[in-house]
Design an enzyme around this catalytic site. Structure first.
Site, mmCIF file in Angstrom:
data_model
loop_
_atom_site.group_PDB
_atom_site.id
_atom_site.type_symbol
_atom_site.label_atom_id
_atom_site.label_comp_id
_atom_site.label_asym_id
_atom_site.label_seq_id
_atom_site.Cartn_x
_atom_site.Cartn_y
_atom_site.Cartn_z
ATOM 1 N N TYR A 182 32.571 44.240 48.591
ATOM 2 C CA TYR A 182 31.858 43.151 48.547
ATOM 3 C C TYR A 182 30.962 42.655 49.581
ATOM 4 O O TYR A 182 29.821 42.730 49.811
ATOM 5 C CB TYR A 182 32.642 42.092 47.708
ATOM 6 C CG TYR A 182 32.069 40.723 47.347
ATOM 7 C CD1 TYR A 182 30.694 40.732 46.981
ATOM 8 C CD2 TYR A 182 32.755 39.773 47.605
ATOM 9 C CE1 TYR A 182 30.133 39.317 46.511
ATOM 10 C CE2 TYR A 182 32.375 38.363 47.353
ATOM 11 C CZ TYR A 182 31.077 38.515 47.010
ATOM 12 O OH TYR A 182 30.506 37.023 46.467
ATOM 13 N N ILE A 183 31.798 42.037 50.634
ATOM 14 C CA ILE A 183 31.150 41.539 51.733
ATOM 15 C C ILE A 183 30.483 42.455 52.738
ATOM 16 O O ILE A 183 29.410 42.550 53.291
ATOM 17 C CB ILE A 183 32.437 40.837 52.690
ATOM 18 C CG1 ILE A 183 32.918 39.544 51.414
ATOM 19 C CG2 ILE A 183 31.668 40.002 53.690
ATOM 20 C CD1 ILE A 183 34.202 38.774 52.345
ATOM 21 N N TYR A 189 49.383 39.554 53.124
ATOM 22 C CA TYR A 189 47.959 39.586 53.557
ATOM 23 C C TYR A 189 47.532 38.766 54.768
ATOM 24 O O TYR A 189 46.913 39.275 55.742
ATOM 25 C CB TYR A 189 47.276 39.112 52.245
ATOM 26 C CG TYR A 189 45.583 38.994 52.321
ATOM 27 C CD1 TYR A 189 44.859 40.135 53.028
ATOM 28 C CD2 TYR A 189 45.135 37.832 52.561
ATOM 29 C CE1 TYR A 189 43.557 39.779 53.220
ATOM 30 C CE2 TYR A 189 43.785 37.352 52.685
ATOM 31 C CZ TYR A 189 42.918 38.777 53.246
ATOM 32 O OH TYR A 189 41.661 38.362 53.446
ATOM 33 N N ASP A 237 49.530 29.565 47.162
ATOM 34 C CA ASP A 237 48.129 28.610 46.889
ATOM 35 C C ASP A 237 48.212 27.364 47.784
ATOM 36 O O ASP A 237 49.191 26.563 47.316
ATOM 37 C CB ASP A 237 47.634 28.250 45.564
ATOM 38 C CG ASP A 237 46.580 29.364 45.108
ATOM 39 O OD1 ASP A 237 46.056 30.058 45.732
ATOM 40 O OD2 ASP A 237 46.491 29.398 43.673
#
Ligand code: UDP
Length: 326
Positions: free
Chosen positions: A12-13, A141, A284
Site C-alpha cells: 500500500y504505502i 511488530y 491498543d
C-alpha cells in the site's frame, strides 16, 4: 536522476511512494515477494519478485543497478498477527532487513529510508508524541521495528550507512487516479473495514468505548498515504544530499476517534455504517497522535491532506472503483 531500490513496493504505502517517485523523475526498482502486496500495483518491468532474505540475489541486483539509495517497506504489519506469530515477525522484519543491509554493504549502497512506526512508543505517556519519547513497544511488530532502528544506529557508527526512520501513524486514503489504494488480506484496518460493513450490512466491531477519550473510543492520527510518500522523497533527497541519520514521526498532529472516522465515512458515502461495540483489542493505546515538528522543520514537509472527510473521500473513490476485487 537518482535510482532507488524500493523493497515492498507492491504494498500500500510502497506502491504509492513508487508512483510519486516516478512522477518526480526518479528511477525505481521494486523487490517484493508478493506475499502481502499485489502484482497489479507495480509495472511488470520494475518488479523483481523474490524474498529479501535471498541475500545472494539481492546482492547481485544491488551490484548491477548501483542504487543511490533504498526505501525499505517490506515487512509484516499486523499487530494482532505478530502477537500470535512473533518468530515470523522477527524473522521477516529483522531478518529481511539484515539481509538487505548485507547486500547494500556488498554493493556499497549506504543510504536507507526505513518504514518505522508509532508502535515503537507503545502506550505513550504524553500526546502529541515527540521522537524522544521513551520506547516501549507492546507487540512483536513494534519491537521488530525498534530493533531495526537500533541496528541502523549501530551501522551508522560502524559502516557509515545513513538512514532516516520514518515513524508512521495511521496511513490511509489513496492517490486519486492512481488505481492504488489500501487493501490487505485479511483486512484489519479501520477505514476499509468501515466501507466493508457499509457494503455488506455486517456490523464493524468498535474495539472498546470505555477509553479515557471524549467519546470513549481510541484516537489515532490519520495521515494520507500520499503525504507519507512525500516524506519518503524528502528523506531520500536529504540523504542523497549528504544528510545525517535520524528518526522522524509522520502524522498530521490531529487526532480522530473511531466514532469520528465512522461518521466521516457516513458523510462521504451518504450511507449508514452498521457497528457494534466489542471489547478492547489487545495492545491498543487510547491515543496516538504525532508531534511531527521535526519532519516539518528538518525536511520542510507539510501534509496536503488535513481534512478527515477529504482523506476518506480519496479512500472511497478507490473502494468504489475496486468493486470488491482481491
Ligand atoms: N478499530 C476498530 N475496529 C476495527 C478495526 C480497528 O475499532 O475493526 C480501531 C482500533 O482499535 C484503532 C483504530 O480503529 O483504535 C485504528 O486501527 P487500525 O487497525 O486501522 O490501525 P492501528 O491503529 O492498529 O495502526
Amino acid at each position: 536522476m537518482p535510482k532507488i531500490l524500493v523493497t515492498g513496493g507492491a504494498g500500500y504505502i510502497g506502491s504509492h511512494t513508487v508512483y510519486h517517485l516516478l512522477r518526480a523523475g526518479y528511477d525505481a526498482v521494486v523487490v517484493d515477494d508478493l506475499s502481502r502486496g499485489y502484482r497489479r500495483n507495480v509495472e511488470a518491468a520494475r518488479l523483481r519478485e523474490f524474498d529479501l532474505r535471498d541475500t545472494e540475489r539481492l546482492t547481485r541486483l544491488c551490484r548491477e543497478e548501483q542504487f543511490d539509495a533504498v526505501v525499505h517497506f517490506a515487512a509484516f504489519i499486523a499487530v494482532g498477527e505478530s502477537m500470535q506469530k512473533p518468530e515470523m515477525y522477527f524473522g521477516n522484519n529483522v531478518g529481511g532487513t539484515l539481509s538487505l543491509l548485507e547486500a547494500m554493504e556488498a554493493a556499497g549502497v549506504r543510504r536507507l529510508v526505513f518504514s518505522s512506526t508509532a508502535a515503537v512508543y507503545g502506550f505513550p505517556e504524553r500526546i502529541p508524541i515527540p521522537e524522544d519519547h521513551p520506547y516501549a513497544p507492546v507487540s512483536p511488530y513494534g519491537e521488530s521495528k525498534l530493533m531495526v532502528e537500533k541496528i541502523l544506529g549501530w551501522l551508522d557508527r560502524s559502516s557509515g550507512v545513513r538512514s532516516i526512520a520514518l515513524r508512521y501513524f495511521n496511513a490511509c486514503g489513496a492517490e486519486p487516479g492512481s488505481g492504488l489504494g489500501e487493501e490487505h488480506d485479511p483486512e484489519t484496518h479501520l477505514i476499509p473495514l468501515l466501507f466493508r460493513a457499509m457494503q455488506t450490512g455486517q456490523p464493524v466491531t468498535i474495539f472498546g468505548d470505555d477509553y479515557d477519550t471524549p467519546d470513549g473510543t481510541c484516537i489515532r492520527d490519520y495521515i494520507h498515504v500520499s503525504d507519507l510518500a512525500s516524506a519518503h522523497i524528502l528523506a531520500l533527497d536529504a540523504l542523497i544530499g549528504g544528510g545525517k541519520s535520524d528518526a522522524m514521526n509522520v502524522g498530521t498532529g490531529a487526532g480522530h476517534s473511531v466514532l469520528e472516522v465512522l461518521r466521516a465515512v457516513e458523510r462521504v458515502t451518504g450511507s449508514k455504517v452498521p457497528c457494534a461495540t466489542g471489547p478492547r483489542r489487545q495492545g491498543d493505546s487510547s491515543a496516538l497522535v504525532a508531534d511531527s515538528g521535526k519532519l516539518r522543520r528538518t525536511l520542510g514537509w507539510a501534509p496536503r491532506y488535513l481534512s478527515l472527510d477529504e482523506i476518506v473521500a480519496t479512500a472511497w473513490e478507490f473502494e468504489k472503483n475496486r468493486g470488491g476485487k482481491q
